[in-house]
Design a protein around this motif. Structure first.
Motif, PDB file in Angstrom:
ATOM      1  N   HIS A  46       0.811  -1.290   0.054  1.00  0.00           N
ATOM      2  CA  HIS A  46      -0.036  -0.074   0.069  1.00  0.00           C
ATOM      3  C   HIS A  46       0.979   1.390  -0.101  1.00  0.00           C
ATOM      4  CE1 HIS A  46      -3.376  -2.819   0.821  1.00  0.00           C
ATOM      5  NE2 HIS A  46      -2.853  -3.129   2.016  1.00  0.00           N
ATOM      6  N   GLY A  47       1.930   1.375  -0.888  1.00  0.00           N
ATOM      7  CA  GLY A  47       2.959   2.516  -0.928  1.00  0.00           C
ATOM      8  C   GLY A  47       2.955   2.884  -2.233  1.00  0.00           C
ATOM      9  N   MET A  48       3.964   3.666  -2.423  1.00  0.00           N
ATOM     10  CA  MET A  48       4.201   4.215  -4.023  1.00  0.00           C
ATOM     11  C   MET A  48       5.706   4.127  -4.342  1.00  0.00           C
ATOM     12  SD  MET A  48       2.627   8.081  -3.345  1.00  0.00           S
ATOM     13  CE  MET A  48       3.702   8.483  -1.770  1.00  0.00           C
ATOM     14  N   ILE A  49       6.036   3.927  -5.592  1.00  0.00           N
ATOM     15  CA  ILE A  49       7.166   3.580  -6.147  1.00  0.00           C
ATOM     16  C   ILE A  49       7.269   4.732  -7.369  1.00  0.00           C
ATOM     17  CG2 ILE A  49       6.523   1.769  -7.316  1.00  0.00           C
ATOM     18  CD1 ILE A  49       9.073   0.551  -7.456  1.00  0.00           C
ATOM     19  N   SER A  50       8.488   5.147  -7.610  1.00  0.00           N
ATOM     20  CA  SER A  50       8.836   6.063  -8.772  1.00  0.00           C
ATOM     21  C   SER A  50      10.138   5.934  -9.310  1.00  0.00           C
ATOM     22  CB  SER A  50       8.618   7.572  -8.389  1.00  0.00           C
ATOM     23  OG  SER A  50       9.745   7.911  -7.258  1.00  0.00           O
ATOM     24  N   CYS A  51      10.124   6.268 -10.603  1.00  0.00           N
ATOM     25  CA  CYS A  51      11.560   5.583 -11.221  1.00  0.00           C
ATOM     26  C   CYS A  51      12.002   7.178 -11.869  1.00  0.00           C
ATOM     27  CB  CYS A  51      11.445   4.820 -12.077  1.00  0.00           C
ATOM     28  SG  CYS A  51      12.804   4.657 -13.229  1.00  0.00           S
ATOM     29  N   GLU A  52      13.403   7.589 -11.795  1.00  0.00           N
ATOM     30  CA  GLU A  52      13.952   8.723 -12.529  1.00  0.00           C
ATOM     31  C   GLU A  52      15.247   8.146 -13.093  1.00  0.00           C
ATOM     32  OE1 GLU A  52      14.691  11.761  -9.770  1.00  0.00           O
ATOM     33  OE2 GLU A  52      12.653  12.126  -9.142  1.00  0.00           O
ATOM     34  N   SER A  53      15.440   8.484 -14.379  1.00  0.00           N
ATOM     35  CA  SER A  53      16.819   8.119 -15.027  1.00  0.00           C
ATOM     36  C   SER A  53      16.869   8.733 -16.375  1.00  0.00           C
ATOM     37  CB  SER A  53      16.476   6.620 -15.357  1.00  0.00           C
ATOM     38  OG  SER A  53      17.719   6.143 -16.265  1.00  0.00           O
ATOM     39  N   ALA A  54      18.002   8.746 -16.658  1.00  0.00           N
ATOM     40  CA  ALA A  54      18.490   9.461 -18.171  1.00  0.00           C
ATOM     41  C   ALA A  54      19.462   8.951 -18.714  1.00  0.00           C
ATOM     42  CB  ALA A  54      18.863  11.046 -17.974  1.00  0.00           C
ATOM     43  N   LEU A  55      19.854   8.946 -19.822  1.00  0.00           N
ATOM     44  CA  LEU A  55      20.873   7.934 -20.601  1.00  0.00           C
ATOM     45  C   LEU A  55      22.311   8.523 -19.989  1.00  0.00           C
ATOM     46  CD1 LEU A  55      19.729   7.419 -24.284  1.00  0.00           C
ATOM     47  CD2 LEU A  55      20.251   5.751 -22.445  1.00  0.00           C
ATOM     48  N   GLY A  56      23.051   7.532 -19.449  1.00  0.00           N
ATOM     49  CA  GLY A  56      24.519   7.722 -18.967  1.00  0.00           C
ATOM     50  C   GLY A  56      24.494   8.308 -17.541  1.00  0.00           C
ATOM     51  N   GLU A  57      23.254   8.195 -17.083  1.00  0.00           N
ATOM     52  CA  GLU A  57      23.279   8.733 -15.566  1.00  0.00           C
ATOM     53  C   GLU A  57      22.686   7.935 -14.490  1.00  0.00           C
ATOM     54  OE1 GLU A  57      21.111  12.647 -15.502  1.00  0.00           O
ATOM     55  OE2 GLU A  57      22.554  13.443 -17.186  1.00  0.00           O
ATOM     56  N   GLY A  58      22.419   6.648 -15.058  1.00  0.00           N
ATOM     57  CA  GLY A  58      22.062   5.668 -14.089  1.00  0.00           C
ATOM     58  C   GLY A  58      20.559   5.867 -13.721  1.00  0.00           C
ATOM     59  N   VAL A  59      20.086   5.178 -12.645  1.00  0.00           N
ATOM     60  CA  VAL A  59      18.651   5.124 -12.452  1.00  0.00           C
ATOM     61  C   VAL A  59      18.251   5.244 -10.938  1.00  0.00           C
ATOM     62  CG1 VAL A  59      18.566   2.571 -12.231  1.00  0.00           C
ATOM     63  CG2 VAL A  59      16.509   3.887 -12.815  1.00  0.00           C
ATOM     64  N   THR A  60      17.451   5.807 -10.604  1.00  0.00           N
ATOM     65  CA  THR A  60      16.776   5.877  -8.875  1.00  0.00           C
ATOM     66  C   THR A  60      15.441   5.626  -9.003  1.00  0.00           C
ATOM     67  OG1 THR A  60      18.359   7.821  -8.783  1.00  0.00           O
ATOM     68  CG2 THR A  60      16.753   7.602  -7.177  1.00  0.00           C
ATOM     69  N   PHE A  61      15.250   4.457  -7.956  1.00  0.00           N
ATOM     70  CA  PHE A  61      13.859   4.296  -7.503  1.00  0.00           C
ATOM     71  C   PHE A  61      13.577   4.560  -6.186  1.00  0.00           C
ATOM     72  CE2 PHE A  61      14.818   1.112 -10.983  1.00  0.00           C
ATOM     73  CZ  PHE A  61      13.890   1.063 -11.669  1.00  0.00           C
ATOM     74  N   ARG A  62      12.675   5.287  -5.839  1.00  0.00           N
ATOM     75  CA  ARG A  62      12.264   5.736  -4.690  1.00  0.00           C
ATOM     76  C   ARG A  62      10.980   4.968  -4.275  1.00  0.00           C
ATOM     77  NH1 ARG A  62      14.076  10.473  -7.155  1.00  0.00           N
ATOM     78  NH2 ARG A  62      15.938  11.379  -5.950  1.00  0.00           N
ATOM     79  N   ILE A  63      10.964   4.269  -2.994  1.00  0.00           N
ATOM     80  CA  ILE A  63       9.904   3.689  -2.689  1.00  0.00           C
ATOM     81  C   ILE A  63       9.484   4.000  -1.096  1.00  0.00           C
ATOM     82  CG2 ILE A  63       9.052   1.357  -1.993  1.00  0.00           C
ATOM     83  CD1 ILE A  63      11.283   0.225  -3.893  1.00  0.00           C
ATOM     84  N   GLU A  64       8.128   4.350  -0.737  1.00  0.00           N
ATOM     85  CA  GLU A  64       7.605   4.691   0.599  1.00  0.00           C
ATOM     86  C   GLU A  64       6.354   3.964   0.517  1.00  0.00           C
ATOM     87  OE1 GLU A  64       6.364   8.904   2.824  1.00  0.00           O
ATOM     88  OE2 GLU A  64       7.738   8.959   0.728  1.00  0.00           O
ATOM     89  N   TYR A  65       6.316   3.600   1.828  1.00  0.00           N
ATOM     90  CA  TYR A  65       5.097   2.697   2.239  1.00  0.00           C
ATOM     91  C   TYR A  65       4.897   2.595   3.528  1.00  0.00           C
ATOM     92  CZ  TYR A  65       7.867  -1.496   3.741  1.00  0.00           C
ATOM     93  OH  TYR A  65       8.658  -2.401   4.118  1.00  0.00           O
ATOM     94  N   PRO A  66       3.536   2.669   4.114  1.00  0.00           N
ATOM     95  CA  PRO A  66       3.136   2.896   5.485  1.00  0.00           C
ATOM     96  C   PRO A  66       3.598   1.499   6.382  1.00  0.00           C
ATOM     97  CG  PRO A  66       1.028   2.487   4.534  1.00  0.00           C
ATOM     98  CD  PRO A  66       2.340   2.522   3.458  1.00  0.00           C
ATOM     99  N   ILE A  67       4.028   1.937   7.675  1.00  0.00           N
ATOM    100  CA  ILE A  67       4.687   0.731   8.559  1.00  0.00           C
ATOM    101  C   ILE A  67       3.093   0.212   9.057  1.00  0.00           C
ATOM    102  CG2 ILE A  67       6.012   0.319  10.676  1.00  0.00           C
ATOM    103  CD1 ILE A  67       7.543   2.810   9.883  1.00  0.00           C
ATOM    104  N   GLN A  68       3.293  -1.167   9.309  1.00  0.00           N
ATOM    105  CA  GLN A  68       2.144  -1.929   9.614  1.00  0.00           C
ATOM    106  C   GLN A  68       2.249  -1.969  11.281  1.00  0.00           C
ATOM    107  OE1 GLN A  68       1.359  -5.692   8.476  1.00  0.00           O
ATOM    108  NE2 GLN A  68       2.337  -5.406   6.403  1.00  0.00           N
TER     109      GLN A  68
END
Length: 730
Positions: free
Chosen positions: A706-728
């Motif tokens: 029940h959280g959110m995930i996003s992706c940021e990237s560009a050619l030659g600059e790697g990739v970043t995934f950000r994940i955030e979800y509530p603690i049970q």
């Protein structure tokens, strides 16, 4: 549109058409008149604000222009005296010449009250305009710090009789002299009071230096401020508007009212003294400066109090300000303009105008608008009633005829006696009746055909619905099988990596155990001999210890790997929540993939505080990290052929777990980023890629955690995934 018609019908459906026409007609007229009246008042109010701002700007500009000219005059006089001295026209050592020259200057400049010069010996020469417009020349004896002598003058400025002798006077001790010498350029004195003249004054001073840059004395020209009062009184600023000039201390300098800017306290004894700020001879008494906040004029008093409340201190007003405040429930337009120069002058010009000075005409127009509006409303109501009667009468006839036709009287006809729109409506009504008679004849036959078509259509719809449901079930089963296959493939990679990883410590332990066995046999042989060599026995025992230690360390490593594999495998195959250590879970995933990364130049850095224990689903986190790391290995670093870093950061963010995963691989295009979470999307379709890894991550984060995930990237600059979800909460 249908909902609006339903709403309209629900409100006005029970109201007669005659009443409705009159009401709507009146509402339109009333609304139009009200809007026009409001806009008229609003525009009038805006015009008042613009006019008030324009008036205040013009008045402030005129005051600044006048004061710039008026206050520049004494400095120009001082400069002209300095020029005359440098040209040799005036001799600073000749007080008679100086006094006579200053006297002639007073005849030219009516606003100047006193001109004087003090030298470095403490001497003073003064030409003064008295309150009765007579003139005196005053100087210290021997033109040094000595007795103060006051002489009358004739019409040509020559000295007459000695009026009086005052106590000794030293010009070097006077504030105007000290300040000019300290600043070394033209300055203003503070505003001071002259008791004998019952006026305020200000002095402009200029130091005089010789050719060798030695100080010779100070020239001073003194202005009375009453001329500023007279100028302010002449300005037209409405019936109730007020203008006043104040110092930063709040003391009034001048105003457009008849109120004096000071309070006079009579002298206790009739004797004279010399003013500390100037060289003025005054009766002993006290003139206390009047503060604007203590003025007897309400608008000035409350304006000053409002400025203090708004800015804290008057020193905080650094530029022109315009605003509105209320006094006795009436709006007051206020403008404050700083007046400053390089010689130390620092005043505030305040222009306050009541709104009522501008609103009389607007209020009269408002009253006239209201009267005209009510008159128009009454006329509109009368016209609406008459018009509704003329319109409604034929409509009633149509209504009665329609009711009869609805009961089956098809021979009903409406007489047409008008040629307007209602006459056309009556003709159309009669034509409609004839068409209805024909239509009802064919309606019954068509109805049977429609019923048959409906039956066929319902059968075909139910058949197609069953086929679609079967297809949907088949697709859902295929999707679940693909997801399970991807999970099993991930678990297979985990088992293969574990088997390879655990092989090394077990192999080393087996080798060490073999060595331990051989060493044990050697020790037994030594004990079977009659004589045991101590060195050989010690060496053998040391070999036993080393082999045992090597065996234990590799078996412990194998135990840790088994434990890590057990946690990871159980978590990925279980959907039961439990308490787990976040850093330990990340390290377990890293250990399970160690076989993939150990022969590459990819460095993995984990940034997670120790002891971060949560209640939740560690298996989901295992699966997400496994897919992300394999995605970096395959796509970002081209099966481990490229060098780079993987960064995994985890921390608490309020009541959420925040996870940031990034690598320094080759990155993705924007088009790939937009499709990265879509099922079956892959850039390695021909190399075994299923396109479900990121889709599984997205489903685990959004559906299971029940959280959110996003992706940021560009050619030659790697990739970043950000994940955030509530603690049970357990």
């Amino acid at each position: 549109m249908d909902s609006k018609n339903h709403w309209f019908s629900k409100i006005f459906g029970n109201v007669s058409l005659r009443t409705l026409l009159v009401v709507l007609f009146v509402i339109q007229i009333f609304t139009a008149v009200g809007v026009i009246g409001y806009l008229s008042f609003h525009n009038g109010q805006k015009a008042v604000n613009d006019l008030a701002a324009q008036l205040q700007n013009e008045v402030s500009a005129r005051i600044q222009q006048h004061l710039a000219s008026y206050l520049e005059m004494p400095h120009l006089i001082n400069q002209s005296h300095l020029n005359a001295i440098r040209l040799g026209l005036l001799n600073l050592q000749d007080p008679d010449q100086l006094g006579h020259y200053f006297w002639h200057q007073l005849q030219v400049f009516n606003s100047v009250s006193t001109i004087y010069f003090g030298n470095e010996q403490g001497g003073l020469i003064v030409a003064r305009r008295q309150a009765d417009e007579t003139f005196t020349i005053e100087q210290t004896k021997d033109f040094t710090a000595n007795d103060y002598l006051v002489y009358t003058t004739d019409v040509e400025g020559n000295r007459g009789n000695l009026l009086r002798t005052n106590p000794p006077f030293d010009s070097r001790k006077r504030p105007w002299y000290k300040m000019a010498v300290a600043k070394k350029h033209a300055i203003w004195s503070e505003v001071f009071s002259i008791y004998a003249r019952q006026e305020l004054a200000i002095a402009a001073s200029l130091p005089v230096y010789g050719q060798q840059n030695q100080l010779q004395g100070v020239l001073t020209t003194q202005l009375v401020i009453s001329h500023i009062n007279e100028f302010l009184k002449k300005l037209k600023i409405g019936r109730g508007g007020k203008i006043f000039i104040i110092e930063r201390s709040g003391d009034i300098v001048a105003s457009s009212t008849t109120e004096k800017p000071f309070i006079v306290h009579p002298p206790e004894h009739s004797k004279t003294q010399v003013n500390k700020e100037s060289s003025e001879n005054t009766m002993t008494g006290e003139m206390q400066r009047l503060k604007a906040s203590e003025s007897s004029v309400p608008l000035i008093r409350f304006t000053a109090q409002h400025l203090t409340e708004r800015f804290g201190q008057l020193e905080n007003i650094s530029n022109e300000q315009q605003f509105i405040f209320e006094l006795d429930n009436q709006r007051q337009y206020l403008q404050v303009t700083p007046l400053q120069d390089s010689r130390g002058l620092d005043w505030l010009i305040v222009v306050a105008v009541p709104e009522s000075d501008f609103m009389e005409r607007i209020n009269a127009n408002t009253r006239a608008t209201i009267i005209l509006s009510l008159t128009a409303l009454a006329i509109a109501t009368l016209v609406g009633v008459m018009t509704s009667k003329w319109i409604i009468r034929p409509i009633f006839s149509l209504t009665i005829a329609a009711q009869r036709i609805s009961k089956g009287h098809w021979d009903e006809k409406i007489p047409v006696a008008r040629s307007d729109e209602l006459g056309v409506l009556a003709e159309s009504f009669n034509s409609m009746v004839m068409q209805l008679q024909e239509s009802f004849a064919t309606l019954e036959g068509k109805s049977q055909e429609i019923n048959k078509l409906n039956e066929r259509l319902e059968y075909r719809v139910s058949q197609r619905t069953a086929e679609l449901n079967a297809k949907v079930e088949e697709l859902m089963q295929t999707r679940n099988e693909l997801l399970q296959s991807e999970k099993m493939a991930s678990l297979g990679r985990l088992v293969a990596g574990f088997a390879h990883e655990i092989n090394t410590p077990i192999g080393v332990a087996v080798g060490a155990a073999s060595t331990l066995q051989e060493t044990a046999q050697t020790i037994i042989k030594l004990f079977d001999q009659e004589e045991v060599d101590e060195e050989e026995l010690v060496s053998a025992l040391e070999s036993v210890e080393e082999a045992a230690e090597l065996t234990l360390s590799n078996l412990r490593r194998a135990i840790r790997l088994v434990g890590s594999f057990k946690r990871t495998a159980v978590d990925q195959s279980s959907e039961v929540s439990r308490f787990f250590d976040v850093r330990e879970t990340i390290e377990d995933v890293n250990n399970s993939l160690h076989n993939k990364f150990k022969k590459t130049t990819i460095k993995i850095e984990i940034n997670c505080p120790k002891g971060l224990t949560l209640y939740g689903l560690p298996g989901a986190l295992d699966q997400i990290l496994t897919n992300l790391m394999m995605n970096s290995f395959v796509h970002g670093f081209e099966e481990g052929q490229l060098e780079g870093y993987i960064f995994i950061t985890a921390r608490l963010k309020g009541d959420h777990l925040y996870l940031e995963y990034s690598d320094t691989g080759k990155g993705m295009t924007q088009e790939t980023v937009e499709k990265v979470f879509e099922p079956f999307f892959t850039t390695r379709r021909g190399y075994g890629g299923s396109g479900l890894g990121m889709y599984i991550c997205y489903n685990l984060v959004t559906s299971q955690l029940h959280g959110m995930i996003s992706c940021e990237s560009a050619l030659g600059e790697g990739v970043t995934f950000r994940i955030e979800y509530p603690i049970q909460v357990s």
